[in-house]
Write an enzyme that holds these catalytic residues in place. Sequence first.
Site, PDB file in Angstrom:
ATOM      1  CE  LYS A 112      -4.294  -1.942   1.251  1.00  0.00           C
ATOM      2  NZ  LYS A 112      -5.535  -1.975   1.981  1.00  0.00           N
ATOM      3  CE  LYS A 198      -6.290  -8.390  -0.687  1.00  0.00           C
ATOM      4  NZ  LYS A 198      -7.669  -7.987  -0.653  1.00  0.00           N
ATOM      5  CE  LYS A 201     -13.366  -3.436   1.403  1.00  0.00           C
ATOM      6  NZ  LYS A 201     -12.113  -3.202   2.159  1.00  0.00           N
TER       7      LYS A 201
HETATM    8  P1  ATP Z   1      -8.510  -2.937   0.699  1.00  0.00           P
HETATM    9  O1  ATP Z   1      -8.121  -2.854  -0.728  1.00  0.00           O
HETATM   10  O2  ATP Z   1      -9.020  -1.654   1.240  1.00  0.00           O
HETATM   11  O3  ATP Z   1      -7.478  -3.564   1.599  1.00  0.00           O
HETATM   12  P2  ATP Z   1      -9.870  -5.482   0.673  1.00  0.00           P
HETATM   13  O4  ATP Z   1     -10.744  -5.851  -0.462  1.00  0.00           O
HETATM   14  O5  ATP Z   1      -8.523  -6.112   0.797  1.00  0.00           O
HETATM   15  O6  ATP Z   1      -9.793  -3.899   0.699  1.00  0.00           O
HETATM   16  P3  ATP Z   1     -10.309  -5.689   3.533  1.00  0.00           P
HETATM   17  O7  ATP Z   1     -11.291  -4.772   4.193  1.00  0.00           O
HETATM   18  O8  ATP Z   1      -8.864  -5.390   3.658  1.00  0.00           O
HETATM   19  O9  ATP Z   1     -10.711  -5.780   1.996  1.00  0.00           O
HETATM   20  O10 ATP Z   1     -10.568  -7.174   4.026  1.00  0.00           O
HETATM   21  C1  ATP Z   1     -11.813  -7.628   4.541  1.00  0.00           C
HETATM   22  C2  ATP Z   1     -11.797  -9.130   4.606  1.00  0.00           C
HETATM   23  O11 ATP Z   1     -11.908  -9.689   3.282  1.00  0.00           O
HETATM   24  C3  ATP Z   1     -10.532  -9.737   5.200  1.00  0.00           C
HETATM   25  O12 ATP Z   1     -10.891 -10.863   5.994  1.00  0.00           O
HETATM   26  C4  ATP Z   1      -9.748 -10.193   3.990  1.00  0.00           C
HETATM   27  O13 ATP Z   1      -8.877 -11.263   4.283  1.00  0.00           O
HETATM   28  C5  ATP Z   1     -10.853 -10.618   3.037  1.00  0.00           C
HETATM   29  N1  ATP Z   1     -10.494 -10.456   1.632  1.00  0.00           N
HETATM   30  C6  ATP Z   1     -10.140  -9.307   1.038  1.00  0.00           C
HETATM   31  N2  ATP Z   1      -9.914  -9.484  -0.264  1.00  0.00           N
HETATM   32  C7  ATP Z   1     -10.108 -10.811  -0.508  1.00  0.00           C
HETATM   33  C8  ATP Z   1      -9.999 -11.636  -1.686  1.00  0.00           C
HETATM   34  N3  ATP Z   1      -9.661 -11.103  -2.846  1.00  0.00           N
HETATM   35  N4  ATP Z   1     -10.270 -12.945  -1.573  1.00  0.00           N
HETATM   36  C9  ATP Z   1     -10.622 -13.468  -0.371  1.00  0.00           C
HETATM   37  N5  ATP Z   1     -10.743 -12.768   0.765  1.00  0.00           N
HETATM   38  C10 ATP Z   1     -10.481 -11.449   0.708  1.00  0.00           C
HETATM   39 MG    MG Z   2      -7.159  -5.502   2.422  1.00  0.00          MG
END
Ligand code: ATP
Ligand code: MG
Length: 335
Positions: A112, A198, A201
């Site tokens: 990040k 991965k 969002k």
């Molecule tokens: P950001 O980009 O802001 O980090 P993010 O999509 O990674 O957003 P988080 O809020 O960091 O989402 O994570 C929320 C939950 O979703 C955590 O338990 C994380 O492990 C899970 N998660 C996030 N992205 C994935 C993915 N691509 N596949 C499976 N699990 C995910």
């Molecule tokens: Mg995340």
Amino acid sequence: MKKRMVSAITPSGTMTLGNYLGAVKHFIDFQDEYEMFIFVANLHAITIPQEKEKLRKNMKEIATLYFACGLDPHKSTIFVQSDVMAHAQLGWILNTQSTIGELSRMSQFKDKSKKAETTGKGYIPAGLFTYPTLMAADILLYDANFVPVGVDQKQHVELTRDLAERINNKYSDVFTIPEPLITENKIKIMDLQDPTKKMSKSSDNPKAIILMLDTPEMIKSKIKAALTDSEGIIKYDIVNKPGVSNLLTIYSICKNITIKEAVKNFENKNYGDLKNETAEAIIEIVSPIQEKFKKLYNSSDVEDWLNNGANKANLIANKKLNKVQNALGLNFNRK
Ligand code: ATP
Ligand code: MG
């Protein structure tokens, strides 16, 4: 007594299919067996610059989606992080107990901050660096036994364990040592345009991610445009065929079948079929959730449930914070 779990989603965007399949879906399954504390991690969201109105919208959407997906406010404690001030306060205390060396090793910080450096013209908020100590506070305040996270967050839970052990040894036994519960099958949904990273969002390419509130047309067009390869063979091979493998993963989870069964379903079929059927499988999963979301979004239920959740969380969190402050000698009059 039921074992406790703590988990959250950061409103740095709205909920993705990755968040649902990798996290929320499991929270729902865990509700009867465990005492769950699930929150909207708005204090984590501001570790990267957020537009005020967008942040509020993302917070409301994620909270409403929690309930629309099936989290039950009578079974689980669901709240907004900033409504429980002990998170920030314990986060600060944990900052003083962690080192620059260990925080520098966190791969989320590396990813990040690199992104912030390129898109934000070198602007890297200090909060991005101390994100893991706030996350440790989120977990330790509730004496969580397990933290259901995707593989991407495992390192942060390990740091949480280290910090808890360090404080327990140095002062007194105040914290329960949590264990990461890596969600079943180590599910990781990948980015549709770059399937070696991965799905996130906070991605700046909307075509790369499926959102839980995407219309069927959007889902079809994003899956249709997903990067595959030119081989034309449908098989599961993450190293050489990350794009096809990602679609197979998504298809198999949505259909509740194994990867092997998914591959078998696509025998003698082409990438067009794989994409069409995967899009349909996603639509089948998100449609009923979207129906519930529409009903809840403008009702006062969500706000009431979040207030009740915050009240319950505050009782537990403040008690723990007080215990920690006593242990460190911070309270002038020990309570
Ligand atoms: P950001 O980009 O802001 O980090 P993010 O999509 O990674 O957003 P988080 O809020 O960091 O989402 O994570 C929320 C939950 O979703 C955590 O338990 C994380 O492990 C899970 N998660 C996030 N992205 C994935 C993915 N691509 N596949 C499976 N699990 C995910
Ligand atoms: Mg995340």
